[in-house]
Design a protein around this motif. Structure first.
Motif, PDB file in Angstrom:
ATOM      1  N   ARG A  41       0.842  -1.213   0.000  1.00  0.00           N
ATOM      2  CA  ARG A  41       0.000   0.000   0.000  1.00  0.00           C
ATOM      3  C   ARG A  41       0.873   1.258   0.000  1.00  0.00           C
ATOM      4  N   TYR A  42       1.931   1.236   0.788  1.00  0.00           N
ATOM      5  CA  TYR A  42       2.844   2.382   0.796  1.00  0.00           C
ATOM      6  C   TYR A  42       3.506   2.542  -0.568  1.00  0.00           C
ATOM      7  N   LEU A  43       3.984   1.447  -1.131  1.00  0.00           N
ATOM      8  CA  LEU A  43       4.649   1.501  -2.427  1.00  0.00           C
ATOM      9  C   LEU A  43       3.703   2.012  -3.510  1.00  0.00           C
ATOM     10  N   ALA A  44       2.463   1.532  -3.505  1.00  0.00           N
ATOM     11  CA  ALA A  44       1.480   1.994  -4.486  1.00  0.00           C
ATOM     12  C   ALA A  44       1.207   3.488  -4.321  1.00  0.00           C
ATOM     13  N   GLN A  45       1.066   3.912  -3.084  1.00  0.00           N
ATOM     14  CA  GLN A  45       0.805   5.333  -2.829  1.00  0.00           C
ATOM     15  C   GLN A  45       1.996   6.176  -3.295  1.00  0.00           C
ATOM     16  N   TYR A  46       3.189   5.702  -3.026  1.00  0.00           N
ATOM     17  CA  TYR A  46       4.392   6.413  -3.461  1.00  0.00           C
ATOM     18  C   TYR A  46       4.479   6.469  -4.989  1.00  0.00           C
ATOM     19  N   LEU A  47       4.203   5.341  -5.641  1.00  0.00           N
ATOM     20  CA  LEU A  47       4.259   5.321  -7.104  1.00  0.00           C
ATOM     21  C   LEU A  47       3.252   6.292  -7.719  1.00  0.00           C
ATOM     22  N   MET A  48       2.110   6.467  -7.072  1.00  0.00           N
ATOM     23  CA  MET A  48       1.109   7.404  -7.589  1.00  0.00           C
ATOM     24  C   MET A  48       1.604   8.844  -7.497  1.00  0.00           C
ATOM     25  N   SER A  49       2.580   9.098  -6.657  1.00  0.00           N
ATOM     26  CA  SER A  49       3.123  10.454  -6.558  1.00  0.00           C
ATOM     27  C   SER A  49       4.172  10.723  -7.642  1.00  0.00           C
ATOM     28  N   LEU A  50       4.580   9.669  -8.357  1.00  0.00           N
ATOM     29  CA  LEU A  50       5.558   9.808  -9.436  1.00  0.00           C
ATOM     30  C   LEU A  50       4.850  10.027 -10.768  1.00  0.00           C
ATOM     31  N   ASP A  51       5.608  10.402 -11.777  1.00  0.00           N
ATOM     32  CA  ASP A  51       5.007  10.571 -13.097  1.00  0.00           C
ATOM     33  C   ASP A  51       4.731   9.214 -13.736  1.00  0.00           C
ATOM     34  N   HIS A  53       5.647   7.779 -16.517  1.00  0.00           N
ATOM     35  CA  HIS A  53       6.804   7.047 -17.049  1.00  0.00           C
ATOM     36  C   HIS A  53       7.540   6.307 -15.929  1.00  0.00           C
ATOM     37  N   ALA A  54       7.740   6.957 -14.808  1.00  0.00           N
ATOM     38  CA  ALA A  54       8.437   6.328 -13.681  1.00  0.00           C
ATOM     39  C   ALA A  54       7.638   5.138 -13.153  1.00  0.00           C
ATOM     40  N   ARG A  55       6.306   5.285 -13.070  1.00  0.00           N
ATOM     41  CA  ARG A  55       5.457   4.168 -12.621  1.00  0.00           C
ATOM     42  C   ARG A  55       5.565   2.988 -13.573  1.00  0.00           C
ATOM     43  N   ARG A  56       5.463   3.272 -14.863  1.00  0.00           N
ATOM     44  CA  ARG A  56       5.515   2.195 -15.857  1.00  0.00           C
ATOM     45  C   ARG A  56       6.876   1.497 -15.851  1.00  0.00           C
TER      46      ARG A  56
END
Length: 87
Positions: A41-51, A53-56
């Motif tokens: 959950r933390y990792l998903a929340q953090y990834l949502m704060s990235l752009d 391209h970074a998530r993908r």
């Protein structure tokens, strides 16, 4: 680094758990069931704060190593996205 409020809350929940749990040991990525869920959950929340391209990029790398965990993380990302759309 400054985290948004939702990411900060997820981070604190994760840290509070792993510091108190004798089964969790983050340096070796060993977590109990609850710790694993909080970490994702933390990792998903953090990834949502990235752009996007970074998530993908992160998800593509994770999928090559652990496809099941990647799918679980995608589900969490979709949940967060839907929650943000509704507010």
């Amino acid at each position: 680094m400054q985290l948004d409020e939702a990411t900060q809350q997820a981070h604190e929940g994760y840290l509070n758990h792993v510091l108190a749990c004798s089964s969790c040991y983050p340096p070796t990525k060993r977590y109990c069931l609850c710790g694993s869920e909080l970490h994702d959950r933390y990792l998903a929340q953090y990834l949502m704060s990235l752009d996007l391209h970074a998530r993908r990029t992160y998800l593509a790398r994770l999928e090559a190593v652990n496809p099941a965990r990647c799918e679980a993380l995608k589900v969490l990302l979709l949940e967060i996205n839907e929650r943000e759309k509704s507010t």
